[in-house]
Design a protein around this motif. Structure first.
Motif, short mmCIF file in Angstrom:
data_model
loop_
_atom_site.label_atom_id
_atom_site.label_comp_id
_atom_site.label_asym_id
_atom_site.label_seq_id
_atom_site.Cartn_x
_atom_site.Cartn_y
_atom_site.Cartn_z
N THR A 213 -47.31 30.81 -36.03
CA THR A 213 -46.52 31.84 -36.71
C THR A 213 -47.33 33.09 -37.01
O THR A 213 -46.83 34.21 -36.84
CB THR A 213 -45.94 31.29 -38.02
N ILE A 214 -48.59 32.95 -37.42
CA ILE A 214 -49.30 34.12 -37.94
C ILE A 214 -50.56 34.51 -37.17
O ILE A 214 -51.07 35.62 -37.36
CB ILE A 214 -49.67 33.94 -39.42
N ALA A 215 -51.09 33.62 -36.33
CA ALA A 215 -52.38 33.93 -35.69
C ALA A 215 -52.21 34.90 -34.53
O ALA A 215 -51.36 34.69 -33.65
CB ALA A 215 -53.05 32.65 -35.21
N ASP A 216 -53.02 35.95 -34.52
CA ASP A 216 -53.05 36.87 -33.39
C ASP A 216 -53.84 36.27 -32.23
O ASP A 216 -53.53 36.53 -31.06
CB ASP A 216 -53.71 38.20 -33.80
N ARG A 217 -54.85 35.50 -32.56
CA ARG A 217 -55.69 34.89 -31.54
C ARG A 217 -56.15 33.52 -32.04
O ARG A 217 -56.32 33.31 -33.24
CB ARG A 217 -56.90 35.77 -31.24
N ILE A 218 -56.35 32.61 -31.11
CA ILE A 218 -56.72 31.24 -31.46
C ILE A 218 -57.92 30.83 -30.61
O ILE A 218 -57.95 31.06 -29.40
CB ILE A 218 -55.56 30.27 -31.19
#
Length: 261
Positions: A213-218
């Motif tokens: 939902t909130i991460a721009d990058r993982i």
């Protein structure tokens, strides 16, 4: 500024008596993003966090913050530079009020952090700023409540408020939604999104629903190494990631979207 790297590791490694907990990790976190670090239990995520904040000394590798080598910096020096961390367990002063907890975090702006002989009333000048922070994390109505009496999710919100009181450039959040009810998870997820608008967040998180939902990058770790890096859409389809989580390259990590690991 969107492409600026705020923190970077090069070949970061940590060994414990021959056991390699973190092995040659290269990580780059861009300013202004929410960057999630995920992986199965024992992947080395918390050890990596401990290296970043200098609670552990690297066996090898380098850490750069805002382009400067901070590998040899102390935890206190990193905090002064703007790297502030929360922990898996709530770390607030349980027998102080919610307002007092935040005032302690703000006290360094007065330059009196070690002036133990000053009366508590000298901190009242910080009340307005403390209340503004509490309102920003939806704790304004809890200001005069003793911290130990707060529900668990609210304690985590208070910890984020005390972290914000340090005016961090980079917030490191270790398992911010661990052990929470669904309602609290939603509240903290919204709070992380809100506070990230003016700063960078690097978070360790097991809840895939939160991450997606909130991460721009993982960045995905397994056995101390990075096995994937990119958007949720990309890493959730990576065969190495699916095998790491499910034990089979044929398994669909994407189907576990709302699960907690």
């Amino acid at each position: 500024m969107a492409d600026e790297i705020i923190i970077e590791t090069r070949g970061l490694t940590k060994e414990f008596n021959g056991f390699v907990a973190v092995c040659g990790v290269d990580l780059r976190v861009r300013r202004g993003q929410i960057h999630a670090l995920i992986g199965p239990n024992g992947a080395g995520k918390t050890t990596f966090f401990n290296l970043l904040t200098k609670f552990l000394v690297p066996t090898d590798g380098k850490i750069f913050f805002e382009g400067k080598d901070v590998t040899s910096a102390s935890p206190a020096e990193l905090a002064r530079r703007g790297i502030v961390r929360s922990f898996q367990m709530s770390a607030v002063f349980p027998h102080m009020t919610v307002l007092d907890n935040v005032r302690v975090g703000l006290q360094r702006t007065l330059g009196t952090s070690f002036h133990f002989w000053k009366p508590a009333s000298s901190l009242r000048v910080l009340d307005a700023d403390a209340m503004e922070l509490l309102e920003s994390v939806d704790l304004g109505s809890f200001a005069h409540k003793v911290a130990v009496e707060l529900p668990y999710g609210r304690k985590r919100a208070l910890e984020i408020a005390t972290t914000l009181a340090m005016d961090p450039q980079l917030m490191l959040l270790d398992e911010p939604t661990q052990g929470m009810s669904h309602e609290d998870v939603n509240r903290i997820t919204a709070l992380i999104r809100k506070v990230s608008q003016n700063r960078t967040v690097l978070m360790v998180e097991h809840n895939m629903s939160v991450v997606s939902t909130i991460a721009d990058r993982i960045t995905v770790m397994q056995r101390g190494q990075v096995i994937a890096d990119g958007s949720y859409a990309d890493v959730s389809k990576d065969p190495l990631v699916m095998e790491a989580y499910m034990g089979s390259a044929d398994s669909e990590l994407a189907s576990t979207h709302s699960s907690t690991y």
